[in-house]
Design a protein around this motif. Structure first.
Motif, short mmCIF file in Angstrom:
data_model
loop_
_atom_site.label_atom_id
_atom_site.label_comp_id
_atom_site.label_asym_id
_atom_site.label_seq_id
_atom_site.Cartn_x
_atom_site.Cartn_y
_atom_site.Cartn_z
N SER A 112 9.28 75.19 -32.87
CA SER A 112 9.53 75.05 -31.43
C SER A 112 9.75 73.60 -31.01
O SER A 112 9.91 73.30 -29.84
CB SER A 112 8.36 75.63 -30.65
N ALA A 113 9.77 72.68 -31.98
CA ALA A 113 9.94 71.25 -31.68
C ALA A 113 11.42 70.87 -31.80
O ALA A 113 12.17 71.50 -32.55
CB ALA A 113 9.11 70.40 -32.64
N PRO A 114 11.84 69.83 -31.07
CA PRO A 114 13.25 69.41 -31.11
C PRO A 114 13.57 68.59 -32.36
O PRO A 114 13.82 67.38 -32.29
CB PRO A 114 13.38 68.58 -29.83
N ILE A 115 13.56 69.25 -33.52
CA ILE A 115 13.81 68.55 -34.78
C ILE A 115 15.07 69.10 -35.44
O ILE A 115 15.63 70.11 -35.00
CB ILE A 115 12.62 68.69 -35.75
N ARG A 116 15.49 68.43 -36.52
CA ARG A 116 16.67 68.87 -37.26
C ARG A 116 16.36 68.98 -38.75
O ARG A 116 15.72 68.11 -39.32
CB ARG A 116 17.82 67.87 -37.08
N HIS A 117 16.82 70.05 -39.35
CA HIS A 117 16.89 70.18 -40.81
C HIS A 117 15.58 69.88 -41.52
O HIS A 117 15.50 68.98 -42.35
CB HIS A 117 17.98 69.26 -41.36
N ALA A 118 14.54 70.62 -41.20
CA ALA A 118 13.26 70.44 -41.91
C ALA A 118 13.37 70.97 -43.34
O ALA A 118 13.96 72.03 -43.58
CB ALA A 118 12.15 71.17 -41.16
N THR A 119 12.81 70.22 -44.26
CA THR A 119 12.81 70.63 -45.65
C THR A 119 11.50 70.20 -46.30
O THR A 119 10.83 69.29 -45.80
CB THR A 119 14.00 70.03 -46.42
N GLU A 120 11.14 70.85 -47.39
CA GLU A 120 9.90 70.52 -48.07
C GLU A 120 10.20 69.89 -49.43
O GLU A 120 11.03 70.40 -50.19
CB GLU A 120 9.03 71.76 -48.27
N LEU A 121 9.55 68.78 -49.73
CA LEU A 121 9.65 68.12 -51.03
C LEU A 121 8.46 68.52 -51.88
O LEU A 121 7.36 68.72 -51.36
CB LEU A 121 9.70 66.60 -50.86
N PRO A 122 8.61 68.62 -53.21
CA PRO A 122 7.55 69.17 -54.06
C PRO A 122 6.40 68.21 -54.35
O PRO A 122 5.43 68.60 -54.99
CB PRO A 122 8.29 69.50 -55.36
N ASP A 123 6.48 66.97 -53.89
CA ASP A 123 5.40 66.01 -54.12
C ASP A 123 5.49 64.91 -53.07
O ASP A 123 6.30 64.98 -52.15
CB ASP A 123 5.47 65.42 -55.54
N THR A 124 4.64 63.89 -53.21
CA THR A 124 4.61 62.79 -52.24
C THR A 124 5.12 61.49 -52.86
O THR A 124 4.71 60.40 -52.44
CB THR A 124 3.19 62.59 -51.69
#
Length: 392
Positions: A270-282
């Motif tokens: 519900s936030a005004p963001i674009r193209h969220a993605t998850e990376l497998p580590d930090t």
């Protein structure tokens, strides 16, 4: 092996390399007798930091004073000499599945003593704290050539003056640190990062969403496009078309990391963001740590603001600057070719500009007290003369 180094184009300083504490003590007393200055250096990763030297003398290379002295892994503490590199310390701790979660750039050369001198920290300070939270014992050589000790090798230690805190961030002006005892932590089982972009007018709203999240990230990093490209983390769908990029890191047990990453992605719907993605580590956090020491930045400035003011503060930075913030810690890094923002601490600055710029930013309330401590503990101004206070 004799050689010379320059600090801010000051006269070349011969490099001394004491191999023992006794040799270091002799070097200190000899330097004091000559009314010279002694400039401690470790991995030489922060020589740009500080004011101009004001006395002739020698550079004291501490890298020969290296190695682990004691590592009772079950007690989760480690004692090492100050010239030990962060990479070497990490390798030793990794044998027992432990780590020191302090971010320093150039870990292959950066030393424990140098990190303490400049109070180094990075993205993980939000979740893991800073060096002040981990140093429980310290040894250093004073201006009379004697090694003194404070704290101890156990976590529950309340004896004596808290000289550990006094040395952290003192820029080597109160003595040459020789040994440190540190608390350590179990290395996280898993890690992940959520990366997404947003428009400039959405920064405050997105930061509020993250701050109110049910998750507990170890780092919340905010970069403009110039900083994102410079960091070179890797191509993601959020980077190219977003003015600002967030990197939110999680480090914990595997099940906890998976839940937190999924929970944050759900909250961001519900936030005004674009193209969220998850990376497998930090690993992205290591790249952002390296960005803090980027050699190509003519001016490297560090601002400290209230976390609630970060969106407003980053928006005020000059066009063309690479801006990178530890967003929920209120720390902002600005890389530019122009004069730094008001109130910033300069970690890098052309030497000819240091005489006319307030490189420490706004003078803190305890500045005169700090000057008094320096004059009391080092009345002949032996250690790093001029580098912290200018005239002292």
């Amino acid at each position: 092996m004799a050689d010379f180094i320059r600090i801010d184009e000051f006269d070349p300083l011969p490099v001394e390399r004491p191999g023992t504490v006794a040799e270091l003590g002799t070097l200190v007393t000899r330097t004091r007798a000559r009314k010279h200055g002694l400039y401690p250096v470790g991995g030489r990763t922060a020589l740009d930091f500080g004011l101009l030297p004001i006395k002739p003398g020698a550079a004291c290379d501490t890298t020969a004073l290296s190695g682990v002295i004691d590592y009772p892994a079950r007690d989760m503490t480690i004692t090492a000499r100050a010239g030990t590199t962060f990479a070497a310390l990490r390798a030793e701790l990794a044998k027992e599945g432990q780590w020191l979660p302090i971010d320093v750039h150039s870990p292959e050369t950066a030393t424990l003593g140098g990190a303490v001198a400049v109070n180094a920290s990075g993205p993980r300070r939000l979740g893991h704290g800073t060096l002040r939270d981990y140093v429980i014992g310290i040894s250093f050589v004073t201006d009379d050539g004697v090694e003194v000790k404070a704290g101890g090798r156990v976590v529950k230690n309340v004896a004596g003056y808290d000289l550990m805190k006094l040395q952290i961030g003192a820029l080597g002006t109160l003595g040459v640190v020789t040994q440190l005892t540190l608390k350590v932590k179990p290395k996280p089982e898993a890690s992940a990062a959520v990366v997404f972009g947003c428009a400039p007018d959405a920064l405050a709203s997105v930061l509020d969403t993250i701050a109110a999240s049910k998750t507990r990230p170890v780092a919340v990093e905010l970069l403009n496009q110039a900083a994102w490209r410079t960091a070179g983390i890797g191509a993601t769908s959020s980077g190219p078309d977003a003015a600002w990029v967030f990197v939110v890191g999680f480090e914990e047990k595997g099940v906890t990391v998976r839940w937190q990453a999924a929970a944050l992605l759900n909250e961001l719907k519900s936030a005004p963001i674009r193209h969220a993605t998850e990376l497998p580590d930090t690993s992205a956090l290591d790249a952002l740590t390296a960005l803090q020491g980027r050699p190509g930045s003519r001016f490297l400035a560090k601002l400290s603001v209230l976390p609630s003011k970060v969106a407003e503060a980053v928006a005020r930075q000059p066009a063309g600057a690479a801006v990178h913030a530890h967003a929920l810690s209120g720390v902002i890094w600005v890389h530019s070719d122009e004069a730094p923002p008001d109130g910033a601490v300069l970690h890098r600055c052309p030497p000819e500009r240091k005489k006319g710029l307030p490189i420490w930013g706004a003078v803190p309330p305890g500045w005169e007290l700090m000057r008094h401590i320096k004059k009391t503990l080092d009345p002949d101004n032996v250690f790093n003369p001029g580098r912290l206070f200018g005239d002292v």
